[in-house]
Design a protein around this motif. Sequence first.
Motif: not given
Length: 342
Positions: A281-297, A303-313
Amino acid sequence: MAGRFDPRPTRTTVRGGHVVVPGQARADRSGGLGGRTRSWVPPWPLDLGLVLGPLRRGPADPTFRTTPDGAVWRASLTPVGPGTLRVSVRAGVVEGEAWGPGAEWLLEQLPLMLGESDDPDAFEPRHRLVAVARHRRPGLRLTRTGLVLESLIPSILEQKVTTDEAYRAWRLLVRKYGVPAPGPGPGAVAGRGGGMFVMPSPRVWALIPSWEWHRAGVDNKRASTILRVVQVARRMEEAVGFDAGRAQERLEVVAGVGPWTSAEVVQRSHGAADAVTVGDLHLPGIVGYALAGDRDADDAVMLSLLEPYAGQRHRAARLILLSGRTPARRQPRMPRGDIGRL
């Protein structure tokens, strides 16, 4: 931590964040308590609260305690029976003491549980916020318990309800149907009753009456999923020997266990660095807000924002949670229900 790096008490951070271990920096003066012992020197800085925090299911979890002397206590149902483990750190040396039929198993597992198999050096921060969070949390390593059911059952209880509801159900059911933890318990150190319990065996879970699930606030869907899981408990525990991806596939064979639940399990049982939780319920909005300012992610954006961390997401997500950069609440909390009152 303070300021913008002070974690907010969201459901996600409570579930997988940092547990404060009182007096961890002080020398441990409790002395031996009559159990089997093991000493181990980790070649890295160790923060017990960060490593073992995801294993606690609420501040009153009957299987997890911290004591003022800086120790963490865990009661587990191991493959060879119930066991209690006390872990403390003194001058960089980990001191483990264990009791019960599972004592030797827990002591043998101790380095893995404290992150020995984890490889944080494989992680490369791609965002300043993540890099700063990593720098400020050098003791973060991913635990590997080697146990499936002890994470699977409480994760099922957490499906689609508030954290308080799930923790209450876990606490009530473990206290009523579990067995007292072997050994003296943390009361021997803290000066009060220990009150720790080992979670019920699969057979006992299967025999819990329907009205007791109801009294604990567990609806029929979650209770039925747990009953299906314990019927194939041996097959579930076999997943420990698989890689994380295959283990998730094994768990998801059971109706009612989906990607959210299986990820929550292998993060703990396998120390899976890439098992990012989807469907939260919360994690996508937290990650979106932290990495891209998108609280509605949503999950796709996360998953797109975390793609650079593939293997360590999963590690990246934990560091984001520990950074404390979460969006301000815009809507009321999820209403708390209690079907036990019906």
